[in-house]
Motif scaffolding. Structure first.
Motif, mmCIF file in Angstrom:
data_model
loop_
_atom_site.group_PDB
_atom_site.id
_atom_site.type_symbol
_atom_site.label_atom_id
_atom_site.label_comp_id
_atom_site.label_asym_id
_atom_site.label_seq_id
_atom_site.Cartn_x
_atom_site.Cartn_y
_atom_site.Cartn_z
ATOM 1 N N GLU A 214 41.436 39.100 42.459
ATOM 2 C CA GLU A 214 42.544 39.696 41.699
ATOM 3 C C GLU A 214 43.811 38.857 41.824
ATOM 4 O O GLU A 214 44.534 38.648 40.830
ATOM 5 N N LEU A 229 36.658 44.642 36.235
ATOM 6 C CA LEU A 229 36.220 43.664 37.235
ATOM 7 C C LEU A 229 34.995 44.229 37.959
ATOM 8 O O LEU A 229 35.076 45.278 38.595
ATOM 9 N N VAL A 242 34.567 39.842 34.660
ATOM 10 C CA VAL A 242 35.896 40.427 34.450
ATOM 11 C C VAL A 242 36.347 40.229 32.999
ATOM 12 O O VAL A 242 35.981 39.239 32.352
#
Length: 285
Positions: A214, A229, A242
């Protein structure tokens, strides 16, 4: 090849230890030493399973296995856990029989020598396997290393028990130690089962690794947001999926180059990652 070599080393060391322990345990009439031979025998079988599963997992993706063969390592880990549990059950059965029937332990010195050698050898081999397992992120090799590391404690426990028998001549200590060894083996079996099943049922990567992914995505200003994700583990392979959103004015070439940069950054931070990025315009719900 490094993983296969380590697994093969484990096979050879376990073979030698099984023979030593069986011979010593039979001569002594010691159920605790024989239980250690059974434990090492299961470790030998587990090492063979680990060796062949690692070999299988290295095969490239094909039409039948488009995502590769990595989960062979996870299946190996689950199978090894079952073997360990069965070994513990056998040890407890033999120990209870000896408690009921009684019996002495002879030639204790031979057992002391074998247990001490076993503990030292397993400490060396398990340390080497743990190091390579961490380096290569191998579930099968880690499971094998854990078996051998458990052997270090059980062998040393049997060693101390034999010392106590030699000093006190209280022979019931022998089967009691065997039962304690079996309980330690069951604990290892439960831990291995949990770890192997997590990857088999496609559990997400650890939260620490998800945060790394992230943070890498967020550092690019061209990415306005991201969602969906999804992560999982297959052997030593991380699979990441993602969806990222960009401004509508972003060209196809710029979007493609940005995805390559994100993929390279993730692979640098988390080796052996396979990443799929789906691009969406910012205005899409």
């Amino acid at each position: 090849m490094e993983k296969q070599g380590a697994a093969l080393l484990s096979v050879f060391s376990n073979t030698a230890l099984v023979l030593f322990k069986l011979i010593a345990g039979s001569i002594m009439g010691s159920v605790s030493v024989i239980s250690e031979a059974i434990h090492s025998g299961i470790d030998l079988l587990a090492s063979l399973v680990a060796y062949f599963s690692i070999k299988q997992a290295r095969k490239p993706a094909d039409s039948d296995h488009p995502f590769g063969h990595g989960k062979f390592e996870n299946v190996s880990g689950a199978f090894e856990a079952i073997l360990i549990f069965l070994a513990a059950a056998m040890i407890i059965y033999e120990a209870v029989k000896k408690i009921i029937k009684g019996g002495e332990v002879e030639k204790i010195e031979a057992g002391l020598l074998v247990m001490l050698i076993s503990a030292v050898v397993n400490l060396f081999i398990s340390s080497k396997l743990f190091k390579i397992a961490k380096k290569t992120d191998s579930v099968a090799l880690e499971a094998d290393a854990l078996h051998l590391f458990t052997d270090v404690f059980t062998s040393f426990g049997v060693f101390l028990g034999l010392v106590a028998i030699k000093l006190t001549h209280v022979y019931i200590i022998d089967p009691i130690i065997a039962i304690i060894v079996a309980l330690m083996i069951i604990k290892a079996s439960v831990d291995l089962t949990k770890k192997a099943l997590c990857d088999l049922v496609d559990k997400s990567l650890p939260q620490s690794e998800i945060e790394i992914i992230e943070n890498i995505i967020r550092k690019y200003s061209q990415v306005t947001s991201f969602h969906k994700l999804r992560t999982r583990k297959s052997g030593d392979r991380r699979e990441i999926d993602v969806h990222i959103r960009m401004e509508n004015s972003t060209t196809l070439i710029d979007a493609h180059n940005l995805c390559n940069q994100i993929e390279n950054d993730i692979k640098s931070a988390l080796p052996n990652s396979y990443i799929t990025i789906h691009i969406e315009p910012e205005e899409e719900e």
